[in-house]
Design a protein around this motif. Structure first.
Motif, PDB file in Angstrom:
ATOM      1  N   ASP A   3      45.223  36.320  46.184  1.00  0.00           N
ATOM      2  CA  ASP A   3      45.177  36.564  44.742  1.00  0.00           C
ATOM      3  C   ASP A   3      43.836  36.188  44.132  1.00  0.00           C
ATOM      4  OD1 ASP A   3      48.111  37.234  44.395  1.00  0.00           O
ATOM      5  OD2 ASP A   3      48.234  35.253  45.320  1.00  0.00           O
ATOM      6  N   ASN A  40      45.195  41.200  46.268  1.00  0.00           N
ATOM      7  CA  ASN A  40      46.439  41.748  45.754  1.00  0.00           C
ATOM      8  C   ASN A  40      46.224  42.313  44.349  1.00  0.00           C
ATOM      9  OD1 ASN A  40      47.764  40.845  48.082  1.00  0.00           O
ATOM     10  ND2 ASN A  40      48.176  38.836  47.162  1.00  0.00           N
ATOM     11  N   VAL A  41      47.238  42.944  43.818  1.00  0.00           N
ATOM     12  CA  VAL A  41      47.198  43.431  42.432  1.00  0.00           C
ATOM     13  C   VAL A  41      46.925  42.250  41.499  1.00  0.00           C
ATOM     14  CG1 VAL A  41      48.591  44.450  40.583  1.00  0.00           C
ATOM     15  CG2 VAL A  41      48.741  45.361  42.915  1.00  0.00           C
ATOM     16  N   ASP A  42      46.066  42.485  40.519  1.00  0.00           N
ATOM     17  CA  ASP A  42      45.638  41.467  39.555  1.00  0.00           C
ATOM     18  C   ASP A  42      44.799  40.370  40.206  1.00  0.00           C
ATOM     19  OD1 ASP A  42      46.778  42.554  37.198  1.00  0.00           O
ATOM     20  OD2 ASP A  42      48.751  41.802  37.793  1.00  0.00           O
ATOM     21  N   VAL A  52      42.726  50.559  39.725  1.00  0.00           N
ATOM     22  CA  VAL A  52      44.129  50.756  40.093  1.00  0.00           C
ATOM     23  C   VAL A  52      44.844  49.415  40.309  1.00  0.00           C
ATOM     24  CG1 VAL A  52      45.660  51.653  41.899  1.00  0.00           C
ATOM     25  CG2 VAL A  52      43.765  53.048  41.063  1.00  0.00           C
ATOM     26  N   LYS A  53      44.134  48.465  40.939  1.00  0.00           N
ATOM     27  CA  LYS A  53      44.765  47.175  41.234  1.00  0.00           C
ATOM     28  C   LYS A  53      44.455  46.104  40.182  1.00  0.00           C
ATOM     29  CE  LYS A  53      45.733  47.274  46.134  1.00  0.00           C
ATOM     30  NZ  LYS A  53      45.738  46.464  47.374  1.00  0.00           N
ATOM     31  N   ARG A  54      43.765  46.493  39.132  1.00  0.00           N
ATOM     32  CA  ARG A  54      43.441  45.576  38.028  1.00  0.00           C
ATOM     33  C   ARG A  54      42.689  44.334  38.538  1.00  0.00           C
ATOM     34  NH1 ARG A  54      48.807  46.914  37.120  1.00  0.00           N
ATOM     35  NH2 ARG A  54      49.524  44.807  37.693  1.00  0.00           N
ATOM     36  N   HIS A  55      41.713  44.576  39.392  1.00  0.00           N
ATOM     37  CA  HIS A  55      40.900  43.480  39.920  1.00  0.00           C
ATOM     38  C   HIS A  55      39.895  43.013  38.879  1.00  0.00           C
ATOM     39  CE1 HIS A  55      41.514  44.755  44.404  1.00  0.00           C
ATOM     40  NE2 HIS A  55      42.576  44.177  43.897  1.00  0.00           N
ATOM     41  N   GLN A  63      37.364  42.839  48.113  1.00  0.00           N
ATOM     42  CA  GLN A  63      38.244  43.746  47.380  1.00  0.00           C
ATOM     43  C   GLN A  63      39.392  44.255  48.250  1.00  0.00           C
ATOM     44  OE1 GLN A  63      35.291  46.610  45.404  1.00  0.00           O
ATOM     45  NE2 GLN A  63      37.028  46.508  43.991  1.00  0.00           N
ATOM     46  N   LYS A  64      39.116  44.449  49.522  1.00  0.00           N
ATOM     47  CA  LYS A  64      40.116  45.036  50.421  1.00  0.00           C
ATOM     48  C   LYS A  64      41.303  44.109  50.667  1.00  0.00           C
ATOM     49  CE  LYS A  64      36.634  47.805  52.850  1.00  0.00           C
ATOM     50  NZ  LYS A  64      35.889  47.985  54.131  1.00  0.00           N
ATOM     51  N   LYS A  82      44.571  40.264  55.682  1.00  0.00           N
ATOM     52  CA  LYS A  82      45.707  41.140  55.366  1.00  0.00           C
ATOM     53  C   LYS A  82      46.948  40.705  56.135  1.00  0.00           C
ATOM     54  CE  LYS A  82      43.414  45.436  53.956  1.00  0.00           C
ATOM     55  NZ  LYS A  82      43.180  46.863  54.314  1.00  0.00           N
ATOM     56  N   LEU A 128      39.367  51.157  43.150  1.00  0.00           N
ATOM     57  CA  LEU A 128      40.272  50.096  43.589  1.00  0.00           C
ATOM     58  C   LEU A 128      40.397  49.024  42.518  1.00  0.00           C
ATOM     59  CD1 LEU A 128      41.971  49.196  46.016  1.00  0.00           C
ATOM     60  CD2 LEU A 128      39.954  47.985  46.888  1.00  0.00           C
TER      61      LEU A 128
END
Length: 321
Positions: free
Chosen positions: A204, A223-225, A248-251, A219-220, A198, A245
């Motif tokens: 990504d 980033n988004v996508d 919301v973050k489109r993982h 996962q933590k 972090k 998660l």
């Protein structure tokens, strides 16, 4: 021919039946070098059988010389030095392989050096630029950074403009990762990598050969996508996934293996390597990292060495001088 035979937990180098008739679209290779991959260890242990129709002999890559060319094959001649991605059969003096999985040895490379290329660079390219489809500037978290694959991924991603954060369990390995281009590193023996990644800026894409509890940690830091590409289960086959998660973050969580793919799929990967990676290898911009070499009749010792995570880079087996 001769090949490594697996009997129970024992290996022996002995006479073996030849690879058979040469089909159209295939070439036969006199093997000079092969390499130890973790898939070989898993197959030997009985937990990763070869796909239907594949050779039962261990070995997923070789370098050597073309012995014969099947009908319809263009661009290869007997005696030419090549390296090849296999579905099996590398721990032997001869192997038959689809021609689309064979490439000429990179310019300036010895057969020894070329043997360290096919499996790791094909796996790296497949997962970075096909499965995850990362774009220039996107950031990569790589676990087991000191492995043969890890050392290839660091160089390849860095060359294509993708910063790499590497984890490993040894300070010396992490220093090598830095020297190869990793701009962030973490020793897994120091605990969770989450805060360090972090602080580095997040990622990504995660290339994860561990699975298990690492997935929730991956996962933590995504980033988004963000994408997690799972390529192994060293940490176990069960994991907790935070679906909230992910939503919301489109993982995306992507499972990926190379060995069981079709010949056409492997051929596409190899042609992409020839187009995009071979010039970098020939120019010395990137190169395979070779940890050690062993004679083929010491395959047992070489595999134990890999199983104990002693290697940084590839471990090769010399089949014939």
């Amino acid at each position: 021919m001769k090949a490594i035979r697996v009997t129970g937990s024992a290996l022996s180098w002995e006479d073996s039946e030849g690879p058979g008739e040469l089909p159209a679209g295939h070439v036969e290779i006199d093997v000079v070098w092969t390499a130890v991959n973790r898939a070989d260890l898993m197959q030997r242990a009985g937990v990763y059988p070869p796909p239907p129709g594949a050779s039962e002999i261990l070995g997923l890559e070789v370098s050597g010389r073309i012995a014969a060319v099947g009908a319809g094959v263009r661009g290869f001649e007997p005696g030419e030095e090549v390296c090849a991605l296999l579905t099996g059969g590398g721990y032997a003096t001869r192997v038959i392989v689809p021609a689309v999985q064979v490439l000429p040895v990179p310019k300036g490379f010895t057969l020894e050096k070329a043997a360290a290329v096919p499996e790791v660079f094909a796996t790296a390219w497949l997962n970075l630029y096909q499965e995850a489809a990362i774009k220039p500037g996107e950031r990569v978290l790589l676990h087991a950074g000191g492995s043969g694959l890890g050392t290839a991924v660091i160089q390849l991603a860095t060359a294509f403009g993708n910063p790499v954060f590497a984890t490993a369990g040894d300070a010396t390995k992490l220093e090598i990762c830095r020297n190869l281009g990793a701009s962030g590193v973490w020793n897994r023996k120091d605990g969770s990598f989450v805060d360090a990644v972090k602080a580095w800026g997040g990622v990504d894409m995660v290339l994860d050969p561990v699975g298990g509890s690492y997935i929730a940690e991956d996962q933590k830091v995504l980033n988004v996508d963000g994408r997690i590409v799972l390529i192994g289960l060293l940490g176990g086959r069960s994991a907790q996934v935070d679906l909230g998660l992910m939503l919301v973050k489109r993982h995306r969580l992507i499972g990926s293996t190379l060995r069981s793919r079709t010949v056409a799929d492997k051929g596409r990967v190899m042609q992409e390597l020839h187009r995009h990676v071979w010039p970098l290898l020939a120019a010395g911009q990137i190169e395979p990292l070779i940890d050690s070499t062993w004679p083929i009749d010491q395959a047992d010792e070489a595999m134990a060495y890999v199983a104990e995570n002693k290697n940084t880079g590839k471990v090769l087996l010399n089949v014939a001088s």
